[in-house]
Motif scaffolding. Structure first.
Motif, short mmCIF file in Angstrom:
data_model
loop_
_atom_site.label_atom_id
_atom_site.label_comp_id
_atom_site.label_asym_id
_atom_site.label_seq_id
_atom_site.Cartn_x
_atom_site.Cartn_y
_atom_site.Cartn_z
N SER A 234 21.74 -1.87 -12.10
CA SER A 234 21.87 -0.42 -12.18
C SER A 234 22.93 0.06 -11.22
O SER A 234 23.21 -0.59 -10.20
N PHE A 235 23.54 1.20 -11.53
CA PHE A 235 24.66 1.74 -10.75
C PHE A 235 24.22 3.07 -10.15
O PHE A 235 23.83 3.99 -10.87
N HIS A 236 24.29 3.18 -8.82
CA HIS A 236 23.87 4.39 -8.12
C HIS A 236 25.06 4.91 -7.32
O HIS A 236 25.45 4.30 -6.32
N CYS A 237 25.64 6.03 -7.76
CA CYS A 237 26.84 6.59 -7.13
C CYS A 237 26.48 7.75 -6.22
O CYS A 237 25.47 8.41 -6.40
N ALA A 238 27.39 7.99 -5.27
CA ALA A 238 27.29 9.18 -4.42
C ALA A 238 28.48 10.07 -4.72
O ALA A 238 29.63 9.62 -4.64
N ARG A 239 28.22 11.31 -5.06
CA ARG A 239 29.30 12.24 -5.39
C ARG A 239 30.03 12.64 -4.12
O ARG A 239 29.40 13.04 -3.13
N PRO A 240 31.38 12.55 -4.11
CA PRO A 240 32.13 12.97 -2.91
C PRO A 240 31.89 14.43 -2.60
O PRO A 240 31.84 15.26 -3.51
N PRO A 241 31.75 14.79 -1.33
CA PRO A 241 31.48 16.19 -0.98
C PRO A 241 32.71 17.06 -1.16
O PRO A 241 33.83 16.64 -0.89
N GLN A 242 32.50 18.27 -1.64
CA GLN A 242 33.55 19.28 -1.78
C GLN A 242 34.74 18.74 -2.56
O GLN A 242 35.90 18.97 -2.21
#
Length: 718
Positions: A234-242
């Motif tokens: 599974s792939f778990h990403c973190a969205r870049p802030p701003q």
């Protein structure tokens, strides 16, 4: 007066011993050496060479007097280069240019020694095991005289002390810098570890770790690739802030074959992909899509090892091609080992949360069933109608056929439980669901479950009733209330024995025996288009018509006694007797509400009873909905011709302010008891009054037993 050579040498040595130990680095030392030696001889270059015994490289410092510049370079000391032999000499020596090129061609080929006409070599023995040497080079065509050897032997001691001090200061600076970096690295590890381990939700943990990585390393794109099975991850990403862009954020489950994660596992070490490697990546891999789609030029995958298991990898990507250095890779590998602990904790927390929710749901369902069973008891009855139904229950119980039960209030749950208890599935608890009590918008989730985030408020994964009933029996009460749009999904479960949770894509096999119940006419609903005909035929495999109470009146005394004992025990009352007149009255009623209505009447009578006998007053019993509807119809109909009705009581004795309902209660009781006043079957016992009290009230109200019995069949006052 011309100074002698010896005096000049002494003055030079004195000046050197005074200024050389004060120098802080090798370039400064070279400049001071030039100033001290200029009065003695002419030379164009000075070299100092420093090499550790276990190293294969030497650091060569040069000062060019003509260009007035200094430089430092690394020189290879492997045996094939032939440099070690020259710099490891132990005696001061002079070399002419031709001799130098003949004996030490590797030295002569160096840029620092080209065009050398003479070379004076001075070995330096420092503490700490370093091999050091100093040499002076002439490029003007002249050579060094042998007379200068004595001076440079003495000068070597002064230079040795100066170089030793400089090397010690360098070691101190290096150790200080090393300790500072270790402190910074340790601080980063502590911060990342505390932040990651302190967060138990997987998505929250990914976000906070990504924030820490950005804060310390400036790396924008972060993701975790976690094993789901041996062949998928599974792939778990973190969205870049701003971020003003729309970053590529793959999500879901992917195949492990031909992926960057597979390559990382194969080498079992950090996998770095730089700009040249990225061009060869395939966008079919979600990690490659994540790297390339966000415009990165460098990426690194760091294995997440927990004990003997590899949970996946930590993926970092950046737009600068040289973001990953040896030092940062080493530190990120240590961070990955801490993140692996946080991932394990998050996975365990998710598993425990799901199991806790499942147990809570099961506990709720089982508690409802236990309460229902304790309230309703067992099947009470000895009539032929009940015996026929129980025979049908025995016949169908051993099969997995769907059973459809009928009329409301007849004890459908009890018969469903009886079917389950006689089936091979009896070792597991039966699961029940009242479709009429569940809002239409939540019914799909209740039946089939949902994944986390499937809809607003779905904070965790939840199993539906079909999953909870796996290997057991599921009773769907009021199945006619299932929305039309949900009926195809129910039909699919019955046909394929497979479900999909709301918001999920995984097919889950279930082994469930269905018992459906409804008080509605499903055939009429099929004709009206509010119920699917194919679902009706699938449910109507083995219909069981539970007889209503009006068709099994011989069971009413048994049921009345059972409910009386049960409710008296709950209310902590001692009721041991039901008057026969009350039983006869109970048997004469139509009971449109079936057993449930009978239980409610008994419960009301238990509340009103104060003695050992059950006090059932007909006028205290609420009229059934059907009777009220009939009265309304009669009230709206044209009035019938007036018929003379003989009064039940004498109006002359009726006093103003008397309650009409009490008079009617007494009259109804006289009719129910056929005029018997005393004894356990008399009117006094039914009303819970003493015989003398009853007679006194009858006399005051002008009620005559003979008049009441003669008017049997006439309507009582409303």
């Amino acid at each position: 007066m011309v100074k002698s050579t010896a005096i000049v040498w002494q003055e030079a040595l004195l000046a050197a011993s005074r200024v050389l130990p004060l120098q802080k680095d090798i370039p400064s030392l070279l400049r001071m050496l030039k100033n001290c030696c200029d009065p003695l001889m002419a030379f164009q270059r000075i070299h100092i060479v420093i090499a550790a015994p276990m190293q294969e490289k030497a650091r060569l410092y040069m000062l060019d007097a003509h260009a007035d510049r200094s430089a430092v370079s690394e020189q290879d000391l492997t045996p094939q280069q032939g440099l070690r032999q020259f710099w490891s000499q132990t005696e001061v020596a002079c070399f002419e240019g031709e001799h130098l090129r003949r004996e030490f061609p590797a030295i002569a080929d160096l840029d620092q020694y080209r065009n050398a006409s003479g070379c004076l070599f001075v070995p330096i023995s420092t503490q700490g095991g370093c091999h050091c040497a100093m040499d002076f080079v002439k490029t003007d065509g002249s050579v060094f005289s042998d007379d200068s050897l004595v001076f440079f032997r003495v000068l070597a001691g002064v230079v040795t002390a100066a170089i030793t001090a400089i090397l010690c200061m360098d070691n101190v600076r290096q150790e200080t810098e090393h300790l500072r970096r270790e402190r910074d690295h340790f601080s980063i590890l502590v911060d990342v570890t505390n932040t990651a381990i302190g967060t138990l939700e997987m998505n929250d943990m990914v976000a906070v770790v990504a924030g820490e990585i950005r804060r310390f390393f400036g790396i924008r794109d972060f993701a975790l690739l976690l094993h789901e099975t041996d062949d998928t991850f599974s792939f778990h990403c973190a969205r870049p802030p701003q971020s003003t862009e729309n970053p590529v954020l793959p999500a879901g489950t992917f195949s492990l074959s031909n992926s960057l994660l597979k390559r990382c596992h194969d080498i079992n070490a950090p996998l770095l992909a730089r700009q040249g490697d990225l061009a060869r990546l395939s966008r079919k891999d979600p990690a490659s899509e994540f790297i390339l789609g966000n415009g990165n030029q460098a990426a690194g995958l760091f294995p997440l090892h927990f004990g003997q298991h590899c949970l996946g990898a930590m993926l970092l990507a950046h737009r600068h091609p040289d973001v990953f250095t040896d030092e940062s890779v080493s530190l990120l590998a240590q961070i990955a080992s801490r993140v692996a602990i946080a991932v394990r904790n998050a996975l365990d927390y998710t598993t425990i949360s799901v199991q806790k929710n499942d147990l809570a749901q099961k506990n709720l369902y089982l508690s409802e069933q236990i309460q229902s069973q304790s309230d309703m008891g067992v099947i009470i009855g000895q009539s032929d109608a009940i015996m026929r139904v129980l025979q049908q229950v025995d016949m169908v119980a051993s099969s997995d056929s769907t059973v459809l039960l009928g009329e409301t209030g007849t004890g459908k749950e009890l018969f469903a439980q009886a079917i389950h208890n006689r089936s091979p599935r009896k070792s597991k608890r039966m699961v029940k669901m009242n479709c009429a009590a569940v809002p239409a918008g939540l019914m799909e989730s209740e039946l089939f479950g949902h994944e986390k985030g499937a809809f607003t408020g779905a904070g965790a994964q939840r199993k539906g009733r079909f999953e909870l009933a796996h290997g057991s029996t599921l009773m769907l009460d009021e199945v006619g209330d299932i929305p039309l749009e949900l009926q195809p999904k129910l039909l699919r479960v019955l046909q394929s024995r497979e479900i999909e949770r709301l918001g999920g894509h995984k097919v889950i096999s279930v082994d469930v025996r269905l018992v459906a119940a409804t008080n509605r006419n499903l055939q009429e609903m099929v004709l009206d288009g509010t119920f699917r005909d194919d679902l009706f035929y699938r449910l109507n495999v083995f219909p069981i018509a539970i007889p209503p109470l009006r068709e099994r009146r011989e069971d009413i005394p048994l049921l009345a006694k059972h409910f009386t004992q049960q409710m008296a025990r709950q209310m902590k009352k001692n009721i041991t007797n039901i008057p026969s007149a009350a039983l006869r009255w109970l048997c004469d009623q139509p009971w449109p509400g079936n057993v449930r209505e009978l239980a409610n009447v008994i419960e009301r009578a238990v509340i009103l009873s104060s003695g050992p006998s059950l006090n059932i007053c007909p006028l205290e019993v609420p009229a059934p909905v059907a009777a009220i509807s009939q009265r309304k119809q009669e009230a709206s109909a044209p009035p019938a011709p007036a018929q003379p009705i003989r009064p039940v009581y004498t109006d002359a004795h009726h006093q103003p302010g008397e309650t009409l309902s009490e008079r009617d209660r007494i009259v109804a009781a006289i009719l129910a008891c056929n005029g018997v006043m005393a004894g356990s079957r008399g009117v006094a016992a039914m009303l819970g009054l003493k015989r003398t009290t009853l007679l006194s009230r009858m006399q005051r109200m002008g009620i005559d037993i003979k008049d009441v019995l003669e008017t049997r069949g006439q309507s009582l006052p409303a």
